[in-house]
Design a protein around this motif. Structure first.
Motif, PDB file in Angstrom:
ATOM      1  N   LYS A  67       0.863  -1.185  -0.183  1.00 30.53           N
ATOM      2  CA  LYS A  67      -0.211   0.050  -0.093  1.00 30.53           C
ATOM      3  C   LYS A  67       0.763   1.417  -0.004  1.00 30.53           C
ATOM      4  O   LYS A  67       0.869   2.091  -0.845  1.00 30.53           O
ATOM      5  CB  LYS A  67      -0.837   0.088   1.275  1.00 30.53           C
ATOM      6  CG  LYS A  67      -1.709  -1.372   1.292  1.00 30.53           C
ATOM      7  CD  LYS A  67      -2.612  -1.308   2.523  1.00 30.53           C
ATOM      8  CE  LYS A  67      -1.897  -1.009   3.954  1.00 30.53           C
ATOM      9  NZ  LYS A  67      -1.242  -2.272   4.249  1.00 30.53           N
ATOM     10  N   SER A  68       1.932   1.383   0.962  1.00 28.58           N
ATOM     11  CA  SER A  68       2.724   2.366   1.112  1.00 28.58           C
ATOM     12  C   SER A  68       3.615   2.620  -0.324  1.00 28.58           C
ATOM     13  O   SER A  68       3.802   3.746  -0.660  1.00 28.58           O
ATOM     14  CB  SER A  68       3.526   2.382   2.267  1.00 28.58           C
ATOM     15  OG  SER A  68       2.667   2.439   3.383  1.00 28.58           O
ATOM     16  N   VAL A  69       3.887   1.620  -0.831  1.00 21.53           N
ATOM     17  CA  VAL A  69       4.910   1.663  -1.950  1.00 21.53           C
ATOM     18  C   VAL A  69       4.072   2.316  -3.021  1.00 21.53           C
ATOM     19  O   VAL A  69       4.706   2.954  -3.839  1.00 21.53           O
ATOM     20  CB  VAL A  69       5.624   0.256  -2.107  1.00 21.53           C
ATOM     21  CG1 VAL A  69       6.429   0.164  -3.598  1.00 21.53           C
ATOM     22  CG2 VAL A  69       6.530  -0.096  -1.124  1.00 21.53           C
ATOM     23  N   ALA A 197      -2.455  10.099   1.700  1.00 16.25           N
ATOM     24  CA  ALA A 197      -2.736   9.831   2.913  1.00 16.25           C
ATOM     25  C   ALA A 197      -2.467   8.148   3.458  1.00 16.25           C
ATOM     26  O   ALA A 197      -3.009   7.447   3.029  1.00 16.25           O
ATOM     27  CB  ALA A 197      -3.996  10.351   3.643  1.00 16.25           C
ATOM     28  N   ASP A 198      -1.237   8.177   4.218  1.00 16.80           N
ATOM     29  CA  ASP A 198      -0.802   6.934   4.407  1.00 16.80           C
ATOM     30  C   ASP A 198      -1.276   6.617   6.110  1.00 16.80           C
ATOM     31  O   ASP A 198      -0.515   7.302   6.916  1.00 16.80           O
ATOM     32  CB  ASP A 198       0.878   6.826   4.238  1.00 16.80           C
ATOM     33  CG  ASP A 198       0.931   5.425   4.414  1.00 16.80           C
ATOM     34  OD1 ASP A 198       0.227   4.486   4.756  1.00 16.80           O
ATOM     35  OD2 ASP A 198       2.204   4.958   4.097  1.00 16.80           O
ATOM     36  N   GLU A 199      -2.297   5.907   6.323  1.00 18.55           N
ATOM     37  CA  GLU A 199      -2.862   5.553   7.437  1.00 18.55           C
ATOM     38  C   GLU A 199      -2.769   6.992   8.408  1.00 18.55           C
ATOM     39  O   GLU A 199      -2.122   6.727   9.884  1.00 18.55           O
ATOM     40  CB  GLU A 199      -2.027   4.769   8.288  1.00 18.55           C
ATOM     41  CG  GLU A 199      -1.746   3.169   7.375  1.00 18.55           C
ATOM     42  CD  GLU A 199      -1.686   2.032   7.983  1.00 18.55           C
ATOM     43  OE1 GLU A 199      -2.437   2.057   9.120  1.00 18.55           O
ATOM     44  OE2 GLU A 199      -1.353   0.986   7.260  1.00 18.55           O
ATOM     45  N   PRO A 200      -3.256   7.846   8.285  1.00 18.35           N
ATOM     46  CA  PRO A 200      -3.220   9.077   8.859  1.00 18.35           C
ATOM     47  C   PRO A 200      -3.983   9.081  10.267  1.00 18.35           C
ATOM     48  O   PRO A 200      -3.687   9.955  11.209  1.00 18.35           O
ATOM     49  CB  PRO A 200      -3.503  10.077   8.147  1.00 18.35           C
ATOM     50  CG  PRO A 200      -4.703   9.633   7.369  1.00 18.35           C
ATOM     51  CD  PRO A 200      -4.079   8.206   7.175  1.00 18.35           C
TER      52      PRO A 200
HETATM   53 MG   LIG Z   1       2.464   1.188   5.233  1.00 12.28          MG
END
Ligand SMILES: [Mg+2]
Ligand SMILES: Nc1ncnc2c1ncn2[C@@H]1O[C@H](COP(=O)(O)OP(=O)(O)OP(=O)(O)O)[C@@H](O)[C@H]1O
Ligand SMILES: Nc1ncnc2c1ncn2[C@@H]1O[C@H](COP(=O)(O)OP(=O)(O)O)[C@@H](O)[C@H]1O
Ligand code: SF4
Ligand code: SF4
Ligand SMILES: [Mg+2]
Lengths: 352, 359
Positions: A67-69, A197-200
């Motif tokens: 997901k983050s990548v 937005a990464d798990e904000p």
């Molecule tokens: Mg992540």
């Protein structure tokens, strides 16, 4: 709100877009590899999605699924050992082909990012006010006075109580929820068209999480901003997403409107994920956890990456990697049951 | 269930007999008037003002044997501080802790050393709680060895416990923490706590960093171990669904104080403190067609250094009235539910709030 002309001045106007008017992001066959001495690892294996202006896409999936990548690839914010291929278009810019020097003005203006840990975005030695003002001056060319005025407006926009005093606060002087909002204010300072937005809200408690989610939803509507929102919490996706993309082992295995995904998940991994999530009213039951562990990306099994954990897996599944099937209502799914259905049905069950 | 954990051998759970001194009716833990104020300096010309953060400010509760007590409350309200006070990782300013009928640290009571063996902690950050240079089997055996168990015995026992938490010792015993996934590391932490053969385990956000499917595995594991080892849990978490799933009773904290305690079904069905109500209705809706439109609780908690007079929740409470600024409400059972105490004037007969039930 920021005037449109100010934005035009800060970012180069896109070349005549050859895509639908409201298409903001196009990702086609995105592959990311990380190079290392022990061998290269493919982290993303052909990710496809699109995002319209003002739309919210939630990426859901286990940790390590990419997901983050995916999020970072959109702005080429990956470390030096990463190799990206595929088509990546954001607001008419060919991100994959751009030079680093050309990318920099896009980051923080057209595209902004917020993270789980606000301290990664905020500088501990400057006050909140200084950081927002500096960004406004650098990206938007505002004068000191105008930037300060705008910074105050932004803190008010993200509903920070007692905003004038908070401009003078250092990040560590704020509570977790306020810090998160200060980071959002900073991200919004340049009127982005796309928010990543990464798990904000993952680190926030329930009362603050819902405040921040409602705030993001409101801002996103008001500013017409598109958002890619990474989460592993289905409840969060329910509150904020228009569409959901479910990731497994570096692939998008299912995509659909949030309502459809919740009511009728198609991919066996999506259903398993929902069954394993603790809901109200499950007290005393043994939880239905997904057996086994996600695969090692350095040694993906042949065929479907979910097969070793899938209760519906058949011989076909460990031979052929399922392709993406498009279904009505804009749904997509990568699973033989929904693709080569007859082939899956007639394929022998897996031997123990 | 295909959970690997259920394949674990059902070995004898304890090597030592449970020393159940007080008997089944004696609470595992009685906490009375527990307080911890952290002194801090605020800026000022002459070295600043000396004040304090009232992190835990007069907390009372009991935990029955083999019960799971859930603890919820806003970030910074004192949950972790309370957890550390319970095991004397930090020393309370005042108050007493009675462990199975024996007062902690008092003459004739239980020593802090004995308490720490019988009460184990598992924290959220599974990385920092393990020694990165030790194979996990040695991390697990470390505590028992420090308590006088022979090395070879402690190690054999550690391998057995690895099996109990669903990690095949042949595959995992020699691994280092960085060679494990987050869920596996958290199981090692649980194994390390179990190796001490505790009676009470305090879990502070122990599953919060895990994926949902791994979280489900660890929750199943905790449930099974609880039965097998006759454990008592204190389970601190932000995840209200998980707390509802695992707890028998739930304790709600706000700014260093307990505002409500109740049996889990009753508390979730009938939250009676306005803060509990706001907290529970902050859960995401799980139905995109019926999203929340208003946050149930606005604003931020007040500065813990400079607390409001009277009720600490009054600055954010929709029901606040004059009496709330004057008198601090005391935790009192609801008139119709003696096992459900609440600290709110609006719920107490004769408290002088317009909503106070008739006395
Ligand atoms: Mg992540
Ligand atoms: N050593 C310390 N010195 C000063 N203040 C402290 C110290 N430790 C904790 N505090 C303060 O005490 C209060 C309670 O902190 P605690 O860590 O117990 O909160 P919590 O309820 O566990 O929060 P979270 O949900 O975020 O984990 C906070 O205001 C915190 O900033
Ligand atoms: N800089 C890096 N070098 C090598 N591997 C990486 C790097 N960053 C991430 N990865 C790997 O890529 C995979 C996906 O990571 P990520 O996108 O962060 O997952 P998540 O879905 O949890 O956000 C993981 O296996 C992770 O270990
Ligand atoms: S392709 Fe086969 S193994 Fe993969 S999810 Fe579908 S049924 Fe399961
Ligand atoms: S005592 Fe008053 S302010 Fe406090 S929770 Fe009850 S009604 Fe609200
Ligand atoms: Mg804590």
């Amino acid at each position: 709100m920021m005037s449109r002309s100010a934005r035009q001045a800060a970012t180069p106007a896109p070349e005549a877009p050859a895509m639908p008017q409201n298409r903001l992001v196009t990702v086609e066959d995105l592959n990311v590899r990380f190079l290392s001495r022990d061998g290269d690892v493919s982290i993303l294996n052909g990710v496809n999605f699109t995002l319209d202006r003002g739309e919210v896409l939630c990426l859901l999936g286990e940790s390590g699924s990419g997901k983050s990548v995916t999020l970072r690839a959109l702005m080429r914010l990956l470390p030096g050992n990463a190799r990206i291929s595929g088509r990546l278009e954001v607001d008419g810019h060919d991100i994959a082909a751009m030079k680093e020097r050309q990318l920099r003005p896009l980051r923080g203006s057209t595209v902004a990012m917020i993270f789980q840990e606000p301290m990664t975005a905020l500088d501990p030695v400057f006050t909140i006010g200084q950081q927002i003002t500096e960004t406004l001056r650098a990206h938007k060319g505002l004068s000191g006075g105008a930037a300060r005025k705008r910074a105050l407006e932004l803190l008010e926009l993200v509903q920070i109580p007692n905003a004038p005093a908070r401009l003078k606060a250092y990040p560590h002087e704020l509570s977790g929820g306020l810090r998160q909002r200060a980071m959002i204010a900073l991200a919004l300072s340049c009127d982005p068209k796309l928010l990543l937005a990464d798990e904000p809200t993952t680190a926030l408690d329930a009362t603050v999480q819902i405040q921040v989610l409602l705030l993001l939803r409101e801002l996103q509507k008001e500013l017409g901003m598109a958002t890619v929102f990474v989460t592993h919490d289905i409840g969060v996706a329910c509150e904020i997403a228009d569409r959901v993309g479910v990731m497994y082992a570096g692939r998008l295995v299912e995509g659909a409107d949030v309502g459809r995904i919740i009511k009728e998940p198609l991919h066996p991994y999506t259903s398993a994920l929902m069954r394993s999530t603790v809901h109200a009213g499950m007290r005393g039951q043994v939880l239905d956890s997904i057996p086994g562990a996600p695969p090692d990306l350095a040694a993906l099994p042949p065929g479907c990456a979910f097969a070793p954990r899938c209760q519906s897996a058949r011989s076909l599944c460990v031979q052929d990697e399922p392709g993406s099937t498009s279904l009505p209502a804009g749904r997509t799914v990568r699973c033989h049951i929904h693709g080569a259905e007859a082939a899956w049905r007639t394929s022998p069950p897996l031997a123990e | 269930m295909t959970d690997t954990l259920s394949l674990a051998p059902k070995t004898s759970p304890r090597t030592l007999p449970v020393d159940d001194r007080g008997g089944p009716r004696q609470p595992m833990l009685i906490v009375e008037d527990l307080k911890k104020h952290f002194p801090i300096k605020t800026g000022g010309a002459f070295g600043g003002l000396r004040t304090s953060v009232k992190a835990v400010d007069g907390v009372n509760f009991t935990v029955a044997k083999r019960e799971t007590l859930g603890v919820v409350g806003e970030s910074g309200c004192g949950k972790s501080t309370m957890a550390r006070l319970l095991s004397h990782l930090i020393t309370p300013d005042t108050g007493s802790i009675i462990f199975d009928g024996e007062k902690v640290g008092a003459s004739g009571g239980i020593s802090v050393r004995d308490l720490r063996r019988q009460m184990q902690m598992v924290f959220q950050d599974s990385y920092s709680s393990l020694n990165p240079r030790l194979p996990i089997v040695d991390s697990i055996a470390f505590g028992p060895k420090a308590n006088g168990v022979k090395g070879s015995v402690a190690r054999a026992r550690a391998e057995e416990i690895l099996g109990l938490v669903g990690l095949n010792p042949r595959q995992f015993a020699r691994r280092y923490p960085h060679q494990l996934s987050g869920g596996q590391r958290q199981r090692v932490n649980i194994a390390r706590a179990l190796a001490m053969e505790p009676r009470l385990v305090v879990l502070d956000e122990a599953v919060s960093a895990l994926d949902k499917s791994v979280e489900a595995q660890v929750l199943n594991l905790l449930a099974r171990l609880k039965e097998q080892f006759e454990l008592t849990y204190i389970f601190i978490s932000h995840d209200l669904n998980v707390v509802q799933y695992i707890s028998d009773r739930v304790l709600v904290m706000y700014l260093g104080q307990v505002v409500e305690i109740g049996e889990v079904d009753e508390l979730y069905a009938r939250p009676s403190h306005p803060y509990t109500e706001a907290l529970l209705s902050s859960r995401p809706s799980m139905d995109p067609a019926r999203r929340r439109t208003e946050p149930p609780l606005a604003g931020d908690p007040p500065n813990p250094v400079n607390l409001p007079s009277g009720c600490r929740f009054r600055t954010r409470c929709a029901l606040a009235e004059e009496v709330c600024a004057k008198v601090a409400p005391v935790l009192t059972p609801l008139p119709d539910s003696p096992t459900h105490p609440v600290a709110c004037h609006a719920r107490q007969p004769g408290a002088g709030h317009s909503l106070s039930p008739a006395a």
